[in-house]
Design a protein around this motif. Structure first.
Motif, PDB file in Angstrom:
ATOM      1  N   VAL A 185       0.837  -1.207   0.000  1.00  0.00           N
ATOM      2  CA  VAL A 185       0.000   0.000   0.000  1.00  0.00           C
ATOM      3  C   VAL A 185       0.869   1.254   0.000  1.00  0.00           C
ATOM      4  CG1 VAL A 185      -1.834   1.224   1.234  1.00  0.00           C
ATOM      5  CG2 VAL A 185      -1.705  -1.271   1.396  1.00  0.00           C
ATOM      6  N   ASP A 186       0.504   2.220  -0.813  1.00  0.00           N
ATOM      7  CA  ASP A 186       1.185   3.521  -0.766  1.00  0.00           C
ATOM      8  C   ASP A 186       0.215   4.586  -1.271  1.00  0.00           C
ATOM      9  OD1 ASP A 186       4.516   4.257  -0.677  1.00  0.00           O
ATOM     10  OD2 ASP A 186       3.143   5.798  -1.435  1.00  0.00           O
ATOM     11  N   ARG A 198       4.554   4.603  -6.996  1.00  0.00           N
ATOM     12  CA  ARG A 198       5.161   3.588  -6.118  1.00  0.00           C
ATOM     13  C   ARG A 198       4.350   2.287  -6.205  1.00  0.00           C
ATOM     14  NH1 ARG A 198       8.692   6.102  -1.886  1.00  0.00           N
ATOM     15  NH2 ARG A 198      10.213   6.938  -3.333  1.00  0.00           N
ATOM     16  N   VAL A 199       3.033   2.440  -6.190  1.00  0.00           N
ATOM     17  CA  VAL A 199       2.154   1.264  -6.223  1.00  0.00           C
ATOM     18  C   VAL A 199       2.305   0.548  -7.581  1.00  0.00           C
ATOM     19  CG1 VAL A 199      -0.250   0.495  -6.161  1.00  0.00           C
ATOM     20  CG2 VAL A 199       0.542   2.235  -4.561  1.00  0.00           C
ATOM     21  N   ASP A 200       2.395   1.329  -8.661  1.00  0.00           N
ATOM     22  CA  ASP A 200       2.579   0.740  -9.998  1.00  0.00           C
ATOM     23  C   ASP A 200       3.830  -0.131 -10.034  1.00  0.00           C
ATOM     24  OD1 ASP A 200       0.340   1.926 -10.899  1.00  0.00           O
ATOM     25  OD2 ASP A 200       1.337   3.586 -11.945  1.00  0.00           O
ATOM     26  N   GLU A 201       4.869   0.363  -9.354  1.00  0.00           N
ATOM     27  CA  GLU A 201       6.147  -0.353  -9.336  1.00  0.00           C
ATOM     28  C   GLU A 201       5.998  -1.745  -8.701  1.00  0.00           C
ATOM     29  OE1 GLU A 201      10.380   0.501  -7.228  1.00  0.00           O
ATOM     30  OE2 GLU A 201       9.135   2.254  -7.657  1.00  0.00           O
ATOM     31  N   TYR A 202       5.075  -1.844  -7.729  1.00  0.00           N
ATOM     32  CA  TYR A 202       4.933  -3.104  -7.000  1.00  0.00           C
ATOM     33  C   TYR A 202       3.751  -3.964  -7.475  1.00  0.00           C
ATOM     34  CZ  TYR A 202       8.801  -1.859  -4.206  1.00  0.00           C
ATOM     35  OH  TYR A 202      10.079  -1.563  -3.830  1.00  0.00           O
ATOM     36  N   VAL A 219      -2.139  -1.543  -3.742  1.00  0.00           N
ATOM     37  CA  VAL A 219      -3.268  -0.635  -3.623  1.00  0.00           C
ATOM     38  C   VAL A 219      -2.807   0.791  -3.352  1.00  0.00           C
ATOM     39  CG1 VAL A 219      -5.434  -0.230  -2.369  1.00  0.00           C
ATOM     40  CG2 VAL A 219      -4.507  -2.548  -2.515  1.00  0.00           C
ATOM     41  N   VAL A 220      -3.420   1.752  -4.053  1.00  0.00           N
ATOM     42  CA  VAL A 220      -3.169   3.165  -3.748  1.00  0.00           C
ATOM     43  C   VAL A 220      -4.140   3.566  -2.640  1.00  0.00           C
ATOM     44  CG1 VAL A 220      -3.175   5.531  -4.621  1.00  0.00           C
ATOM     45  CG2 VAL A 220      -2.554   3.643  -6.154  1.00  0.00           C
ATOM     46  N   ALA A 221      -3.604   4.034  -1.515  1.00  0.00           N
ATOM     47  CA  ALA A 221      -4.479   4.466  -0.427  1.00  0.00           C
ATOM     48  C   ALA A 221      -3.745   5.380   0.535  1.00  0.00           C
ATOM     49  CB  ALA A 221      -5.005   3.242   0.338  1.00  0.00           C
ATOM     50  N   ASP A 222      -4.488   6.324   1.108  1.00  0.00           N
ATOM     51  CA  ASP A 222      -3.949   7.146   2.189  1.00  0.00           C
ATOM     52  C   ASP A 222      -4.369   6.463   3.484  1.00  0.00           C
ATOM     53  OD1 ASP A 222      -3.350   8.920   4.148  1.00  0.00           O
ATOM     54  OD2 ASP A 222      -4.380  10.635   3.240  1.00  0.00           O
ATOM     55  N   THR A 223      -3.415   5.882   4.165  1.00  0.00           N
ATOM     56  CA  THR A 223      -3.760   5.048   5.327  1.00  0.00           C
ATOM     57  C   THR A 223      -4.074   5.874   6.575  1.00  0.00           C
ATOM     58  OG1 THR A 223      -1.410   4.790   5.791  1.00  0.00           O
ATOM     59  CG2 THR A 223      -2.478   3.041   4.533  1.00  0.00           C
TER      60      THR A 223
END
Ligand code: ADP
Length: 219
Positions: free
Chosen positions: A31-32, A37-41, A49-53
């Motif tokens: 998660v980032d 960054r998420v695309d990279e992983y 997942v793209v998210a603001d935690t």
């Protein structure tokens, strides 16, 4: 059952945790907040997942409660790291490991219930400094402020001697738990085993005793 983890924050630290967990066969949700960054992983992690935690609703929607261990690897943004940890705790996550930036950050993290707080840069710095200072210490694991497990290389001074000859336990209060020789590891080394040059002794003891042994016997 497959081990399942969530890694929040995909910088160098979080990213390398994701890669290693995946290499070791675990399931990882990465998660980032940053899409790139998420695309990279996306191709590496089980789920990315793209998210603001720090957003509680978002965090809940990820179903994080069902994972057994969450690693918070948010870098410089201490506020986000603390807020994320607090909410993970509130959601009821069983185990939370958090990367701390400094001692104050660690204090707060412990107060709000982080199970494990790590300082990767600081710890690696200490480890490398010890390695530079002592040619014999290959690696070590800190067990407490005063006790460690150390890997010590057998040099010319003790090669050919046995554990009985060295009498390390009686003289220094140190226990040799294993001897590594090439790719072999002997976890119950016989007392009369003759040490060979470049064997690695894995020893457990008080730091002061291990230092004493190193100074008196190895140098
Ligand atoms: P490192 O020192 O390990 O390289 P970075 O500071 O580069 O650490 O990485 C931290 C990561 O955490 C960044 O990719 C950043 O986008 C992510 N991050 C920061 N705040 C949040 C947040 N609120 N939610 C999710 N990810 C976040």
């Amino acid at each position: 059952m497959q081990k399942e983890f969530v890694v929040i924050g995909l910088g160098r630290f979080g990213g390398s945790i994701v890669r290693e967990l995946i290499d070791q066969g675990a399931d990882v949700m990465a998660v980032d907040i940053a899409t790139e960054r998420v695309d990279e992983y996306a191709a590496i992690a089980t789920q990315a997942v793209v998210a603001d935690t720090t957003d509680e609703t978002v965090l809940k929607s990820l179903g994080i409660r069902n994972f057994e261990h969450v690693i918070v690897a948010i870098g410089d943004d201490i506020q986000s790291s603390i807020l994320t940890t607090l909410m993970l705790k509130e959601i009821g996550v069983k185990k939370i490991t958090v990367k701390a930036q400094n001692d104050y950050h660690e204090k707060v993290l412990r107060k709000i219930g982080a199970d494990q707080v790590v300082h990767p840069e600081r710890d690696m710095g200490i480890r490398i400094a010890n390695n530079i200072l002592s040619q014999n210490v290959l690696d070590y694991l800190e067990l407490s402020d005063e006790h460690s497990i150390m890997e010590i290389k057998v040099n010319e001074k003790i090669a050919g001697k046995s554990l009985v000859d060295l009498d390390i336990r009686a003289r220094y209060g140190i226990n040799i738990v294993a001897i590594k020789r090439g790719n072999n590891i002997n976890v119950s080394p016989p007392a009369d085993e003759k040490l060979q040059l470049n064997d690695v002794l894995i020893m457990i003891g008080a730091d002061v005793d291990i230092n004493r042994f190193e100074k008196k016997v190895l140098s």
